[in-house]
Design an enzyme around this catalytic site. Structure first.
Site, short mmCIF file in Angstrom:
data_model
loop_
_atom_site.label_atom_id
_atom_site.label_comp_id
_atom_site.label_asym_id
_atom_site.label_seq_id
_atom_site.Cartn_x
_atom_site.Cartn_y
_atom_site.Cartn_z
N TYR A 149 -76.23 -109.76 6.19
CA TYR A 149 -75.29 -109.89 5.06
C TYR A 149 -73.83 -110.04 5.50
CZ TYR A 149 -79.39 -108.49 2.40
OH TYR A 149 -80.64 -108.44 1.86
N PRO A 195 -77.46 -104.22 -7.08
CA PRO A 195 -77.77 -103.03 -6.26
C PRO A 195 -77.55 -103.24 -4.76
CG PRO A 195 -79.45 -103.34 -7.92
CD PRO A 195 -78.54 -104.52 -8.03
N ASN A 196 -76.97 -102.23 -4.15
CA ASN A 196 -76.76 -102.11 -2.70
C ASN A 196 -75.63 -102.99 -2.16
OD1 ASN A 196 -78.88 -100.17 -2.15
ND2 ASN A 196 -80.27 -101.83 -2.72
N ASN A 250 -74.65 -112.06 -8.07
CA ASN A 250 -75.60 -111.79 -7.00
C ASN A 250 -76.42 -110.59 -7.48
OD1 ASN A 250 -77.09 -111.02 -4.82
ND2 ASN A 250 -75.42 -111.24 -3.34
N GLU A 297 -76.23 -118.12 -9.74
CA GLU A 297 -76.84 -117.06 -8.94
C GLU A 297 -76.44 -117.28 -7.48
OE1 GLU A 297 -81.07 -117.33 -9.36
OE2 GLU A 297 -81.46 -116.08 -7.61
N HIS A 335 -76.61 -115.78 -3.43
CA HIS A 335 -77.15 -114.88 -2.41
C HIS A 335 -76.43 -115.12 -1.11
CE1 HIS A 335 -80.30 -113.73 -5.12
NE2 HIS A 335 -80.49 -115.01 -5.39
N ALA A 341 -81.67 -107.17 -5.19
CA ALA A 341 -83.13 -107.21 -5.32
C ALA A 341 -83.60 -107.40 -6.76
CB ALA A 341 -83.73 -105.93 -4.73
N ARG A 383 -74.15 -102.63 5.59
CA ARG A 383 -75.56 -102.83 5.29
C ARG A 383 -76.09 -104.04 6.05
NH1 ARG A 383 -77.81 -105.69 -0.19
NH2 ARG A 383 -80.01 -105.31 0.25
N ARG A 435 -86.64 -115.73 4.49
CA ARG A 435 -86.89 -114.32 4.80
C ARG A 435 -88.31 -113.95 4.35
NH1 ARG A 435 -82.01 -110.90 2.64
NH2 ARG A 435 -83.07 -109.35 3.93
C1 DQA Z 1 -79.41 -110.74 -1.68
C2 DQA Z 1 -80.85 -111.08 -1.32
C3 DQA Z 1 -81.81 -110.11 -1.98
O1 DQA Z 1 -83.15 -110.41 -1.63
C4 DQA Z 1 -81.51 -108.69 -1.54
O2 DQA Z 1 -82.37 -107.79 -2.21
C5 DQA Z 1 -80.08 -108.33 -1.72
C6 DQA Z 1 -79.06 -109.30 -1.37
C7 DQA Z 1 -78.40 -111.61 -0.89
O3 DQA Z 1 -77.24 -111.62 -1.26
O4 DQA Z 1 -78.78 -112.26 0.09
O5 DQA Z 1 -79.76 -107.20 -2.08
O6 DQA Z 1 -79.21 -111.01 -3.05
#
Ligand code: DQA
Length: 146
Positions: A22, A9-10, A73, A97, A99, A76, A17, A106
């Site tokens: 990011y 998501p996102n 990735n 995984e 990020h 959230a 964003r 954070r």
């Molecule tokens: C993320 C870190 C997550 O906490 C966040 O919700 C994201 C991006 C990252 O790539 O740093 O959407 O996965």
């Protein structure tokens, strides 16, 4: 060798964003970088992004039987996506995984990942380079098909 690269998501909004966290690369640019490295490694990448946990699970269930590994990735969903966690556990494919940001530097709630107990490993805080490192690690796994 086929590797699935999943963005949760996102992450479709990368580039616009919170660029201070990011980065400024778009998802398309990150996928293109992954594709370039995959071509060098002789790996086929199947990339997918969704804002929906169910769609990600459907993608993984359909594609993982034909793949040798997963780079994900989870966005959230990392922190609460128990259905995604169970899907990854049931697929039993080496999963890394990734990020972009350092989730340990954070908010407190970002420090817990429900995905990492079922992952081979986690890369956090290296920006887009994290996907490349994950791809290289999967490509180098022992027993991988030629
Ligand atoms: C993320 C870190 C997550 O906490 C966040 O919700 C994201 C991006 C990252 O790539 O740093 O959407 O996965």
């Amino acid at each position: 060798m086929r590797i699935l690269v999943v963005h949760g998501p996102n992450l479709n909004l990368l580039g616009q964003r919170e660029p201070g966290i990011y980065g400024t690369k778009t998802l398309g640019e990150i996928n293109a970088q992954i594709e370039r490295r995959a071509a060098e490694l002789g790996v086929t990448v199947v990339a997918f992004q969704s804002n929906s946990e169910g769609d990600i699970i459907d993608f993984l269930q359909a594609q993982a039987p034909q793949a040798e590994g997963i780079v994900i990735n989870p966005g959230a969903l990392t922190h609460y996506g128990l259905s995604l966690r169970d899907a990854i556990a049931s697929l039993a494919k080496p999963t890394i995984e990734v990020h972009l940001s350092n989730i340990y530097a954070r908010e407190d709630w970002r420090r817990n990942s429900v995905i990492s107990p079922v992952a081979l490993g986690q890369i956090s805080g290296l920006g887009g380079r994290g996907y490349i490192a994950a791809l290289e690690a999967l490509a180098a796994l022992p027993g991988k098909p030629e």
